[in-house]
Scaffold this motif. Structure first.
Motif, PDB file in Angstrom:
ATOM      1  N   ALA A  16       0.817  -1.223   0.000  1.00 28.93           N
ATOM      2  CA  ALA A  16       0.000   0.000   0.000  1.00 28.93           C
ATOM      3  C   ALA A  16       0.847   1.267   0.000  1.00 28.93           C
ATOM      4  N   ILE A  17       2.072   1.149   0.478  1.00 27.00           N
ATOM      5  CA  ILE A  17       2.901   2.349   0.667  1.00 27.00           C
ATOM      6  C   ILE A  17       3.183   3.053  -0.655  1.00 27.00           C
ATOM      7  N   SER A  18       3.610   2.291  -1.645  1.00 28.99           N
ATOM      8  CA  SER A  18       4.017   2.901  -2.918  1.00 28.99           C
ATOM      9  C   SER A  18       2.843   3.453  -3.719  1.00 28.99           C
ATOM     10  N   THR A  19       1.620   3.117  -3.319  1.00 28.92           N
ATOM     11  CA  THR A  19       0.445   3.605  -4.063  1.00 28.92           C
ATOM     12  C   THR A  19      -0.060   4.952  -3.542  1.00 28.92           C
ATOM     13  N   CYS A  20       0.479   5.403  -2.421  1.00 28.89           N
ATOM     14  CA  CYS A  20       0.046   6.695  -1.863  1.00 28.89           C
ATOM     15  C   CYS A  20       0.505   7.841  -2.764  1.00 28.89           C
ATOM     16  N   PRO A  21      -0.345   8.832  -2.993  1.00 26.39           N
ATOM     17  CA  PRO A  21       0.037   9.969  -3.850  1.00 26.39           C
ATOM     18  C   PRO A  21       1.252  10.728  -3.314  1.00 26.39           C
ATOM     19  N   SER A  22       1.435  10.682  -2.000  1.00 24.16           N
ATOM     20  CA  SER A  22       2.542  11.430  -1.388  1.00 24.16           C
ATOM     21  C   SER A  22       3.823  10.610  -1.278  1.00 24.16           C
ATOM     22  N   TYR A  23       3.808   9.391  -1.795  1.00 29.44           N
ATOM     23  CA  TYR A  23       4.959   8.484  -1.626  1.00 29.44           C
ATOM     24  C   TYR A  23       6.176   8.983  -2.396  1.00 29.44           C
ATOM     25  N   VAL A  24       7.292   9.062  -1.700  1.00 22.10           N
ATOM     26  CA  VAL A  24       8.584   9.391  -2.306  1.00 22.10           C
ATOM     27  C   VAL A  24       9.570   8.332  -1.839  1.00 22.10           C
ATOM     28  N   LYS A  25      10.156   7.624  -2.776  1.00 14.84           N
ATOM     29  CA  LYS A  25      11.024   6.500  -2.432  1.00 14.84           C
ATOM     30  C   LYS A  25      12.278   6.955  -1.699  1.00 14.84           C
ATOM     31  N   ASP A  26      12.967   7.941  -2.261  1.00 12.50           N
ATOM     32  CA  ASP A  26      14.199   8.451  -1.660  1.00 12.50           C
ATOM     33  C   ASP A  26      14.498   9.826  -2.237  1.00 12.50           C
ATOM     34  N   SER A  27      15.648  10.376  -1.899  1.00 14.14           N
ATOM     35  CA  SER A  27      15.995  11.723  -2.357  1.00 14.14           C
ATOM     36  C   SER A  27      16.145  11.784  -3.879  1.00 14.14           C
ATOM     37  N   PHE A  28      16.598  10.682  -4.481  1.00 16.86           N
ATOM     38  CA  PHE A  28      16.740  10.654  -5.942  1.00 16.86           C
ATOM     39  C   PHE A  28      15.355  10.691  -6.608  1.00 16.86           C
ATOM     40  N   ASP A  29      14.425   9.971  -6.002  1.00 15.12           N
ATOM     41  CA  ASP A  29      13.055   9.972  -6.517  1.00 15.12           C
ATOM     42  C   ASP A  29      12.441  11.364  -6.382  1.00 15.12           C
ATOM     43  N   PHE A  30      12.732  12.022  -5.253  1.00 14.22           N
ATOM     44  CA  PHE A  30      12.232  13.385  -5.036  1.00 14.22           C
ATOM     45  C   PHE A  30      12.793  14.339  -6.098  1.00 14.22           C
ATOM     46  N   ALA A  31      14.091  14.202  -6.369  1.00 11.01           N
ATOM     47  CA  ALA A  31      14.727  15.054  -7.384  1.00 11.01           C
ATOM     48  C   ALA A  31      14.101  14.817  -8.758  1.00 11.01           C
ATOM     49  N   ARG A  32      13.792  13.558  -9.046  1.00 13.31           N
ATOM     50  CA  ARG A  32      13.169  13.226 -10.338  1.00 13.31           C
ATOM     51  C   ARG A  32      11.785  13.863 -10.446  1.00 13.31           C
ATOM     52  N   ILE A  33      11.008  13.756  -9.354  1.00 10.64           N
ATOM     53  CA  ILE A  33       9.653  14.323  -9.358  1.00 10.64           C
ATOM     54  C   ILE A  33       9.702  15.837  -9.544  1.00 10.64           C
ATOM     55  N   ILE A  34      10.607  16.490  -8.824  1.00 13.36           N
ATOM     56  CA  ILE A  34      10.740  17.949  -8.921  1.00 13.36           C
ATOM     57  C   ILE A  34      11.132  18.362 -10.338  1.00 13.36           C
ATOM     58  N   LYS A  35      12.012  17.578 -10.931  1.00 13.98           N
ATOM     59  CA  LYS A  35      12.462  17.888 -12.291  1.00 13.98           C
ATOM     60  C   LYS A  35      11.304  17.775 -13.284  1.00 13.98           C
ATOM     61  N   GLU A  36      10.482  16.753 -13.083  1.00 21.73           N
ATOM     62  CA  GLU A  36       9.344  16.542 -13.983  1.00 21.73           C
ATOM     63  C   GLU A  36       8.266  17.605 -13.793  1.00 21.73           C
ATOM     64  N   LYS A  37       8.137  18.120 -12.568  1.00 28.14           N
ATOM     65  CA  LYS A  37       7.063  19.069 -12.257  1.00 28.14           C
ATOM     66  C   LYS A  37       7.540  20.524 -12.237  1.00 28.14           C
ATOM     67  N   LYS A  38       8.757  20.772 -12.702  1.00 27.51           N
ATOM     68  CA  LYS A  38       9.336  22.111 -12.525  1.00 27.51           C
ATOM     69  C   LYS A  38       8.581  23.206 -13.277  1.00 27.51           C
TER      70      LYS A  38
END
Length: 364
Positions: free
Chosen positions: A296-318
């Protein structure tokens, strides 16, 4: 791998030192003493110049990587001394090696090694990991070889701490007025006055919303009640025998303990409470429930795997409009509404495990 390289370099260094000594003896035999002194002085200058070039090259790399070049500055990033006691250079050097630094043993207890290896074999056999007699014999031979190789390795081990650093271990262990701990964020070490540490810890434990003082240790009582509860579930076929084995605590459960990590990155250096529940009466059940919740964890809209995943999300949503904010919750875990959290957890478990036979009430 690094250890093997280190050992190889040590052998080469030893060989080079021997060759240098032989060369020096040879030169002494063919030139006058004054000439030999001049040659030796010239060689020392060349070595010094080469060292300066190497240091300059390394310093440039450190600067580019924003790593402190000065050893004192570097140590300050690894050890936070918040106590009244000044640390000696040996103590500081020891602590900068980190919380997970493994000290090479100068000897091992052969009996303990053999006992542990035999116990490992027993556990493997008990858990049916040894399929047949041939496999069992091979594994037994491999384990015995491992024990013998370990002894040889330890006998040839090179100490990775200086004598002063080894003495510093004893000194710090006997310094009962200090608390030495890992910091809350990162792998640095913090040294605090025990009195300050206890004051900060008691400030958290005095929060009646999160903690309650008991007059006696209820571990044994809760363990017995919990085992009876699980047995009842098994008898009523609400859980399977395998699930019962997974969740049942070992007899003689450990009482959970609280310790505190210092937040050196925050003003006033507050502490974060950590409850160590390893081998407590409900530890195995918690592990079992964690496996049920994991999908269930990875299906949450707020789920961020790690700092690299966060950087990827920010890059995509910039390119999205809006303002990005960072929020911090004070004492997050002790302020989580338990009933609501349990309700959400049950819903998620039921969603991802529809065939689970445990009803909501018993799951709670």
């Amino acid at each position: 791998m690094l250890y093997n390289v280190f050992k190889e370099q040590q052998k080469r260094l030893k060989k080079l030192k021997f060759e240098v000594t032989e060369c020096q003896s040879g030169i002494k035999n063919v030139v006058s003493f004054s000439t030999f002194i001049e040659i030796e002085s010239h060689i020392k200058k060349l070595i010094l110049k080469e060292k300066e070039i190497i240091n300059e090259r390394h310093n440039k790399k450190f600067t580019a990587l924003k790593i402190p070049v000065n050893q004192g500055e570097f140590n300050n990033k690894l050890v936070y001394n918040l106590s009244y006691r000044a640390l000696s250079s040996a103590e500081e050097s020891l602590l900068t090696k980190g919380w997970k630094y493994a000290i090479t043993p100068n000897k091992i207890n052969n009996l303990n090694v053999k006992t542990d290896i035999e116990y490992m074999y027993y556990c493997m056999n008990k858990n049916r990991l040894l399929n047949n007699t041939d496999n069992a014999n091979k594994i037994k031979t491999l384990l015995n070889e491992f024990g013998n190789k370990l002894k040889k390795k330890v006998d040839n081990e090179v100490p990775n701490l200086s004598t002063d650093e080894l003495n510093a271990i004893t000194t710090l262990l006997n310094e009962h007025s200090l608390v030495i701990s890992k910091v809350d964020k990162g792998n640095a070490i913090v040294v605090m006055n025990r009195s300050d540490y206890l004051i900060k810890a008691n400030e958290i434990l005095d929060d009646k919303r999160a903690f309650k003082k008991l007059n006696q240790n209820l571990t044994d009582k809760r363990e017995n009640e919990f085992i009876k509860f699980l047995l009842q579930l098994k008898r009523n076929k609400i859980i399977s025998p395998d699930e019962y084995k997974l969740m049942r605590p070992e007899t003689g459960s450990r009482t959970p303990e609280a310790y505190f990590l210092v937040k050196v990155h925050k003003s006033g250096q507050p502490v974060r409470p950590i409850i160590s529940s390893y081998n407590s009466y409900n530890y195995n059940t918690a592990k079992y429930l964690a496996t049920l919740l994991k999908p269930a964890i990875s299906t949450c809209p707020s789920y961020v795997k790690d700092s690299f995943d966060f950087a990827r999300i920010i890059k995509e949503k910039k390119n999205l409009p809006g303002l990005m904010c960072s929020l911090d919750v004070s004492s997050l875990f002790t302020n989580v509404p338990l009933d609501k959290a349990i309700d959400i957890a049950i819903k998620k478990i039921k969603l991802f495990h529809p065939k689970l036979t445990i009803d909501d009430e018993n799951l709670r």
